[in-house]
Design a protein around this motif. Structure first.
Motif, PDB file in Angstrom:
ATOM      1  N   ILE A  85       0.868  -1.186   0.000  1.00 26.44           N
ATOM      2  CA  ILE A  85       0.000   0.000   0.000  1.00 26.44           C
ATOM      3  C   ILE A  85       0.904   1.234   0.000  1.00 26.44           C
ATOM      4  O   ILE A  85       1.842   1.317   0.793  1.00 26.44           O
ATOM      5  CB  ILE A  85      -0.921   0.022   1.235  1.00 26.44           C
ATOM      6  CG1 ILE A  85      -1.841  -1.206   1.227  1.00 26.44           C
ATOM      7  CG2 ILE A  85      -1.735   1.312   1.286  1.00 26.44           C
ATOM      8  CD1 ILE A  85      -2.647  -1.353   2.509  1.00 26.44           C
ATOM      9  N   VAL A  86       0.619   2.183  -0.891  1.00 23.08           N
ATOM     10  CA  VAL A  86       1.474   3.363  -1.032  1.00 23.08           C
ATOM     11  C   VAL A  86       0.676   4.627  -0.740  1.00 23.08           C
ATOM     12  O   VAL A  86      -0.430   4.815  -1.265  1.00 23.08           O
ATOM     13  CB  VAL A  86       2.070   3.451  -2.460  1.00 23.08           C
ATOM     14  CG1 VAL A  86       2.930   4.714  -2.604  1.00 23.08           C
ATOM     15  CG2 VAL A  86       2.894   2.204  -2.768  1.00 23.08           C
ATOM     16  N   LYS A  87       1.235   5.476   0.114  1.00 23.40           N
ATOM     17  CA  LYS A  87       0.640   6.787   0.405  1.00 23.40           C
ATOM     18  C   LYS A  87       1.788   7.796   0.461  1.00 23.40           C
ATOM     19  O   LYS A  87       2.377   8.063   1.508  1.00 23.40           O
ATOM     20  CB  LYS A  87      -0.119   6.753   1.736  1.00 23.40           C
ATOM     21  CG  LYS A  87      -0.827   8.058   2.093  1.00 23.40           C
ATOM     22  CD  LYS A  87      -1.959   8.379   1.150  1.00 23.40           C
ATOM     23  CE  LYS A  87      -2.741   9.594   1.611  1.00 23.40           C
ATOM     24  NZ  LYS A  87      -3.818   9.963   0.662  1.00 23.40           N
ATOM     25  N   VAL A  88       2.142   8.353  -0.690  1.00 20.14           N
ATOM     26  CA  VAL A  88       3.265   9.277  -0.804  1.00 20.14           C
ATOM     27  C   VAL A  88       2.793  10.557  -1.472  1.00 20.14           C
ATOM     28  O   VAL A  88       2.151  10.519  -2.528  1.00 20.14           O
ATOM     29  CB  VAL A  88       4.426   8.662  -1.620  1.00 20.14           C
ATOM     30  CG1 VAL A  88       5.564   9.675  -1.796  1.00 20.14           C
ATOM     31  CG2 VAL A  88       4.953   7.402  -0.935  1.00 20.14           C
ATOM     32  N   SER A  89       3.107  11.695  -0.849  1.00 19.38           N
ATOM     33  CA  SER A  89       2.752  12.997  -1.415  1.00 19.38           C
ATOM     34  C   SER A  89       4.011  13.829  -1.598  1.00 19.38           C
ATOM     35  O   SER A  89       5.107  13.424  -1.210  1.00 19.38           O
ATOM     36  CB  SER A  89       1.776  13.723  -0.481  1.00 19.38           C
ATOM     37  OG  SER A  89       2.357  13.906   0.804  1.00 19.38           O
ATOM     38  N   LYS A  90       3.886  14.990  -2.174  1.00 18.88           N
ATOM     39  CA  LYS A  90       5.021  15.891  -2.333  1.00 18.88           C
ATOM     40  C   LYS A  90       5.376  16.515  -0.994  1.00 18.88           C
ATOM     41  O   LYS A  90       4.548  16.622  -0.089  1.00 18.88           O
ATOM     42  CB  LYS A  90       4.708  16.979  -3.351  1.00 18.88           C
ATOM     43  CG  LYS A  90       4.665  16.489  -4.789  1.00 18.88           C
ATOM     44  CD  LYS A  90       4.548  17.656  -5.764  1.00 18.88           C
ATOM     45  CE  LYS A  90       4.609  17.163  -7.210  1.00 18.88           C
ATOM     46  NZ  LYS A  90       4.539  18.295  -8.172  1.00 18.88           N
ATOM     47  N   GLN A  91       6.650  16.915  -0.870  1.00 22.36           N
ATOM     48  CA  GLN A  91       7.102  17.600   0.335  1.00 22.36           C
ATOM     49  C   GLN A  91       6.300  18.873   0.554  1.00 22.36           C
ATOM     50  O   GLN A  91       5.936  19.562  -0.399  1.00 22.36           O
ATOM     51  CB  GLN A  91       8.594  17.940   0.207  1.00 22.36           C
ATOM     52  CG  GLN A  91       9.209  18.528   1.461  1.00 22.36           C
ATOM     53  CD  GLN A  91      10.687  18.848   1.268  1.00 22.36           C
ATOM     54  OE1 GLN A  91      11.036  19.639   0.390  1.00 22.36           O
ATOM     55  NE2 GLN A  91      11.550  18.239   2.066  1.00 22.36           N
ATOM     56  N   SER A  92       6.019  19.169   1.807  1.00 22.97           N
ATOM     57  CA  SER A  92       5.316  20.397   2.147  1.00 22.97           C
ATOM     58  C   SER A  92       5.979  21.590   1.467  1.00 22.97           C
ATOM     59  O   SER A  92       7.189  21.763   1.554  1.00 22.97           O
ATOM     60  CB  SER A  92       5.344  20.606   3.664  1.00 22.97           C
ATOM     61  OG  SER A  92       5.130  21.964   3.994  1.00 22.97           O
ATOM     62  N   PRO A  93       5.208  22.437   0.758  1.00 25.48           N
ATOM     63  CA  PRO A  93       5.813  23.599   0.092  1.00 25.48           C
ATOM     64  C   PRO A  93       6.507  24.534   1.063  1.00 25.48           C
ATOM     65  O   PRO A  93       7.483  25.196   0.708  1.00 25.48           O
ATOM     66  CB  PRO A  93       4.623  24.271  -0.599  1.00 25.48           C
ATOM     67  CG  PRO A  93       3.402  23.751   0.085  1.00 25.48           C
ATOM     68  CD  PRO A  93       3.761  22.373   0.530  1.00 25.48           C
ATOM     69  N   GLU A  94       6.038  24.584   2.306  1.00 23.98           N
ATOM     70  CA  GLU A  94       6.692  25.450   3.297  1.00 23.98           C
ATOM     71  C   GLU A  94       8.086  24.928   3.644  1.00 23.98           C
ATOM     72  O   GLU A  94       9.048  25.695   3.739  1.00 23.98           O
ATOM     73  CB  GLU A  94       5.822  25.540   4.555  1.00 23.98           C
ATOM     74  CG  GLU A  94       4.493  26.234   4.314  1.00 23.98           C
ATOM     75  CD  GLU A  94       3.526  26.045   5.465  1.00 23.98           C
ATOM     76  OE1 GLU A  94       2.962  27.039   5.927  1.00 23.98           O
ATOM     77  OE2 GLU A  94       3.334  24.888   5.878  1.00 23.98           O
ATOM     78  N   ILE A  95       8.198  23.595   3.812  1.00 20.90           N
ATOM     79  CA  ILE A  95       9.512  23.010   4.070  1.00 20.90           C
ATOM     80  C   ILE A  95      10.399  23.142   2.849  1.00 20.90           C
ATOM     81  O   ILE A  95      11.568  23.523   2.938  1.00 20.90           O
ATOM     82  CB  ILE A  95       9.377  21.529   4.483  1.00 20.90           C
ATOM     83  CG1 ILE A  95       8.624  21.417   5.811  1.00 20.90           C
ATOM     84  CG2 ILE A  95      10.747  20.862   4.580  1.00 20.90           C
ATOM     85  CD1 ILE A  95       8.371  19.998   6.249  1.00 20.90           C
ATOM     86  N   ASN A  96       9.841  22.864   1.671  1.00 22.51           N
ATOM     87  CA  ASN A  96      10.620  22.940   0.440  1.00 22.51           C
ATOM     88  C   ASN A  96      11.168  24.347   0.217  1.00 22.51           C
ATOM     89  O   ASN A  96      12.326  24.530  -0.159  1.00 22.51           O
ATOM     90  CB  ASN A  96       9.762  22.514  -0.749  1.00 22.51           C
ATOM     91  CG  ASN A  96      10.581  22.322  -2.010  1.00 22.51           C
ATOM     92  OD1 ASN A  96      11.491  21.514  -2.060  1.00 22.51           O
ATOM     93  ND2 ASN A  96      10.262  23.098  -3.027  1.00 22.51           N
ATOM     94  N   ASN A  97      10.360  25.356   0.483  1.00 28.83           N
ATOM     95  CA  ASN A  97      10.810  26.736   0.325  1.00 28.83           C
ATOM     96  C   ASN A  97      11.895  27.086   1.329  1.00 28.83           C
ATOM     97  O   ASN A  97      12.818  27.857   1.034  1.00 28.83           O
ATOM     98  CB  ASN A  97       9.632  27.700   0.486  1.00 28.83           C
ATOM     99  CG  ASN A  97       8.656  27.621  -0.673  1.00 28.83           C
ATOM    100  OD1 ASN A  97       9.014  27.179  -1.771  1.00 28.83           O
ATOM    101  ND2 ASN A  97       7.414  28.018  -0.442  1.00 28.83           N
ATOM    102  N   ALA A  98      11.792  26.528   2.533  1.00 32.28           N
ATOM    103  CA  ALA A  98      12.800  26.796   3.555  1.00 32.28           C
ATOM    104  C   ALA A  98      14.146  26.190   3.188  1.00 32.28           C
ATOM    105  O   ALA A  98      15.200  26.770   3.444  1.00 32.28           O
ATOM    106  CB  ALA A  98      12.343  26.255   4.908  1.00 32.28           C
TER     107      ALA A  98
END
Length: 365
Positions: A85-98
């Motif tokens: 079972i896979v549940k993967v999303s993109k990194q939080s934009p707030e963390i990515n921007n940091a």
């Protein structure tokens, strides 16, 4: 204490927690092999035939999570059928921007420790070094001997007697291994002593009081995820210094090098090893701290445990003059964007010369 006993443990790649660490780091390696700027924090949990893969991935890579997980189990030596079972999303934009500032910044806050000691040529504590060598030997024997009764799941534990700060002898060795149904415990004991322990352990450290404890629970036929559950990041003491050095609390596996939980822990080991190799101290522990979105550490602390040859203040000055703890430099100097992480998932992240953080830097002072 003049006399003390210290124990460390290790587990094989077939242990359920290490299965999950290996899946996570194989996912990271696959991402980095396609996109070196991937930001990955994808973990795994396993129980029986069910694998759950979850986390964040911001990458241009095309990742087949199910295929990677199933191939990992097969390569380890498990032949059962698994559901993923896979549940993967993109990194939080707030963390990515940091992280993606004008200068690469830490992907999280936290504290990290590096440690080195001159009690072994690898500049590692002897108990964890031997524990890892024993579990690695369990895997080597299992895969090289076509008649081996050993199965993938296993553990080791080594107790060393110290006199002052010096290794005196081995007090106890514990080895537990999953095995086939058709072997007696006596035969298994003899096999493990002959094939696993004797080729690894220095006989000069063994005496008539040393105890070999083999499969103390008795029969160990059901193993892996069918004997216990597993999750990425649950063996952080095994992964580091076996308890001889402190840990920051964050695991390594699954995390790309922008996560200082991993990269800064590698860098502090690199620094500590270089200090001990330069004979400035017999052992040293280094702590650093970071804040999310900030490129440089908030603090650097050292402890030489009264083994320093010059003052701790001078050693810290030498460290600051020879090493750059910025996240950008750590990644660059250790070349951490390469797909090298699956090999770290089992048998320790430190004390193995194939990794760049195990090299020694010639210091200027």
């Amino acid at each position: 204490m003049k006399q003390r006993f210290f124990t460390s443990e290790s587990v094989t790649v077939g242990h359920p927690d290490k299965i999950c660490d290996t899946i996570a780091d194989r996912i990271l390696d696959e991402a980095l092999s396609q996109d070196k700027d991937s930001h990955i924090a994808v973990e795994a949990t396993i129980k029986d035939e069910l694998i759950f893969i979850y986390g964040e991935a911001t990458t241009k890579a095309n990742l087949d999570f199910e295929k990677i997980a199933k191939q990992t189990l097969k390569d380890i030596g498990y032949e059962e059928e698994y559901n993923v079972i896979v549940k993967v999303s993109k990194q939080s934009p707030e963390i990515n921007n940091a992280v993606q500032n004008s200068e690469t910044s830490a992907g999280d806050q936290g504290i990290m420790f590096g440690y080195a000691t001159n009690e072994t040529p690898e500049l590692m504590p002897l108990p964890i070094l031997l524990a890892h060598k024993l579990t690695k030997q369990l895997e080597t024997v299992r895969k090289s001997d076509s008649n081996s009764p050993l199965k993938p799941d296993g553990k080791s534990q080594v107790t060393i007697e110290y006199e002052g700060n010096k290794v005196k002898r081995i007090d106890k060795i514990v080895v537990s291994s999953q095995h086939t149904k058709d072997i007696t415990q006596e035969s298994l004991r003899n096999y493990i002593i002959d094939k696993v322990i004797n080729p690894i352990i220095d006989r000069n450290l063994i005496d008539e009081k040393t105890e070999f404890i083999i499969n103390p629970s008795g029969s160990f036929i059901l193993g892996g995820s069918f004997g216990d559950s597993g999750t990425t990041g649950r063996k952080i003491v095994v992964d580091t210094y076996g308890g001889a050095g402190r840990i920051g609390g964050g695991c390594f596996s699954s995390k790309d090098p922008s996560k200082v939980d991993r990269s800064a822990a590698y860098y502090t080991r690199y620094v500590a090893k270089s200090i001990v190799a330069a004979k400035l101290a017999e052992k040293i522990e280094i702590q650093v701290s970071y804040a999310i979105g900030m490129a440089k550490p908030l603090s650097i602390m050292i402890d030489t445990f009264n083994t320093n040859k010059i003052s701790d203040e001078k050693i810290l000055e030498i460290i600051e003059n020879n090493f750059d703890f910025s996240v950008y430099n750590i990644i660059k100097e250790l070349d951490l964007k390469k797909p090298i992480y699956a090999k770290t998932a089992s048998y320790g992240h430190f004390g193995r010369e194939e990794f760049p953080w195990e090299k020694i830097k010639t210091l200027k002072f």
